[in-house]
Design an enzyme around this catalytic site. Structure first.
Site, PDB file in Angstrom:
ATOM      1  N   SER A  63       0.792  -1.240   0.000  1.00 15.56           N
ATOM      2  CA  SER A  63       0.000   0.000   0.000  1.00 15.56           C
ATOM      3  C   SER A  63       0.819   1.282   0.000  1.00 15.56           C
ATOM      4  CB  SER A  63      -0.954   0.017   1.192  1.00 15.56           C
ATOM      5  OG  SER A  63      -2.082  -0.738   0.856  1.00 15.56           O
ATOM      6  N   LYS A  66       0.315   3.274  -2.995  1.00 10.20           N
ATOM      7  CA  LYS A  66      -0.859   4.156  -3.158  1.00 10.20           C
ATOM      8  C   LYS A  66      -0.435   5.633  -3.173  1.00 10.20           C
ATOM      9  CE  LYS A  66      -3.928   0.740  -1.023  1.00 10.20           C
ATOM     10  NZ  LYS A  66      -4.602   0.281   0.196  1.00 10.20           N
ATOM     11  N   TYR A 191      -3.889  -2.792 -10.256  1.00  8.59           N
ATOM     12  CA  TYR A 191      -3.677  -2.329  -8.874  1.00  8.59           C
ATOM     13  C   TYR A 191      -2.779  -3.316  -8.108  1.00  8.59           C
ATOM     14  CZ  TYR A 191      -4.953  -2.134  -3.901  1.00  8.59           C
ATOM     15  OH  TYR A 191      -4.911  -2.133  -2.535  1.00  8.59           O
ATOM     16  N   TYR A 243      -4.697   3.416   7.951  1.00 13.15           N
ATOM     17  CA  TYR A 243      -6.039   2.844   8.089  1.00 13.15           C
ATOM     18  C   TYR A 243      -6.678   3.253   9.406  1.00 13.15           C
ATOM     19  CZ  TYR A 243      -3.824   0.136   4.471  1.00 13.15           C
ATOM     20  OH  TYR A 243      -3.134  -0.220   3.363  1.00 13.15           O
ATOM     21  N   VAL A 261       1.102  -3.745   3.717  1.00 14.57           N
ATOM     22  CA  VAL A 261       1.051  -5.049   4.403  1.00 14.57           C
ATOM     23  C   VAL A 261       2.296  -5.912   4.155  1.00 14.57           C
ATOM     24  CG1 VAL A 261      -1.468  -5.264   4.686  1.00 14.57           C
ATOM     25  CG2 VAL A 261      -0.382  -6.090   2.585  1.00 14.57           C
TER      26      VAL A 261
END
Ligand code: GLU
Length: 307
Positions: A63, A66, A191, A243, A261
């Site tokens: 992530s 992102k 993705y 998160y 992760v």
């Protein structure tokens, strides 16, 4: 400040913590990594780096990618992107479906999975398809890191595609609300490839330096974002980068950051440095256990937090 000594002190103190937490096993290829590893690198404005641990060992940035995709998307779409994705912390798990249903297919922010998938959809519409989009993301990563060899690990992407039900569901739900332009499978597959980019803490820390200097790389002087965009991206990392543990990270570390992760975390000290840390075992929120703790130790020892 003697950064090398500070990192070495952290490295010693973190040793008893390296067995805590669990590696991500919902992506089987990630579960094969030796879980007890640790690395940390800081990069200063001059490009000077200080590292400890396995700083040359490559890992899946997941992530953290992102941030890369969002940098490109905000550059292309500017404020119109916010019609499709918000900027509020979610207070929910990174792959939650419930909130997306309530909020009619508009993800809370670009760092939860739904938000990142919609950003990928927007990039694919702009660049014209999956292959070209992935190339753009990889080339952007090569440009900001100065490492032309950066690639993604296709075995990780394939492994994730085999367990993609939840991410496919998020994308289908957004499509049902009209917030999706391209083919769901194509977008989710791309993705996953973006998430499967591999880097080590040295290249990752170097790559993120532009975020500490208003979007401009202080070494090459290339501008990747304007100051306004860099300000907003840092604010998003501070409020949404971890998160449903984003508040806790801001409280304990006090820096904009983004986790993945794969066990990596980046953190930005505005006008000073970028930091990357990696340790594969995760806490209950999906953020590196030892990585978070090491960053907490770093800002406590140096006083280098934004507060
Ligand atoms: N590829 C992962 C997923 O979509 C990224 C999650 C993460 O790194 O937090 O589930």
């Amino acid at each position: 400040m003697n950064y090398q000594k500070i990192l070495e002190d952290i490295y010693k103190e973190i040793q008893p913590e390296l067995k805590k937490g669990k590696v991500a096993n919902y992506i089987p290829a990630l579960a094969e990594v030796d879980p007890n590893q640790f690395a940390m690198t800081i990069t200063l404005k001059s490009g000077e780096q200080f590292s400890v641990g396995k700083c040359k060992e490559e890992f899946s940035i997941q992530s953290i990618s992102k941030v890369l995709a969002f940098s490109l998307a905000i550059h292309i779409y500017s404020k119109s992107l916010y019609k499709r994705v918000g900027v509020e912390p979610s207070g929910n798990a990174f792959n939650s479906l419930v909130q997306l249903e309530y909020e009619q297919g508009i993800p809370r922010n670009p760092f939860i999975n739904a938000g990142a998938i919609v950003v990928m959809d927007a990039l694919m519409s702009h660049y014209g398809g999956d292959f070209l989009t992935l190339e753009k993301i990889l080339n952007f990563t090569r440009d900001i890191s100065g490492d032309g060899a950066i690639k993604f690990d296709s075995s990780v992407a394939i492994s994730e595609m085999k367990h993609a039900s939840r991410n496919l569901s998020l994308a289908h739900l957004m499509k049902s609300f009209g917030n999706f332009d391209n083919d769901v499978r194509d977008v989710v597959k791309t993705y996953f490839k973006q998430c499967a980019i591999v880097m080590n803490t040295k290249t990752l820390s170097r790559a993120m330096l532009y975020l500490a200097f208003d979007g401009k790389d202080p070494i090459t002087h290339r501008e990747f974002l304007n100051g306004e965009q860099a300000k907003r991206l840092n604010a998003l990392m501070l409020t949404c980068g971890h998160y449903d543990a984003s508040g806790e990270f801001a409280y304990n570390v006090g820096l904009p950051g983004k986790s993945g992760v794969g066990g990596g975390i980046i953190a930005i000290v505005p006008d000073v440095m970028s930091i990357s840390v990696w340790s594969p075992r995760l806490n209950e929120y999906g953020n590196s256990y030892a990585g978070t703790l090491a960053l907490q130790m770093f800002t406590s020892k140096t006083g280098l937090s934004i507060f």
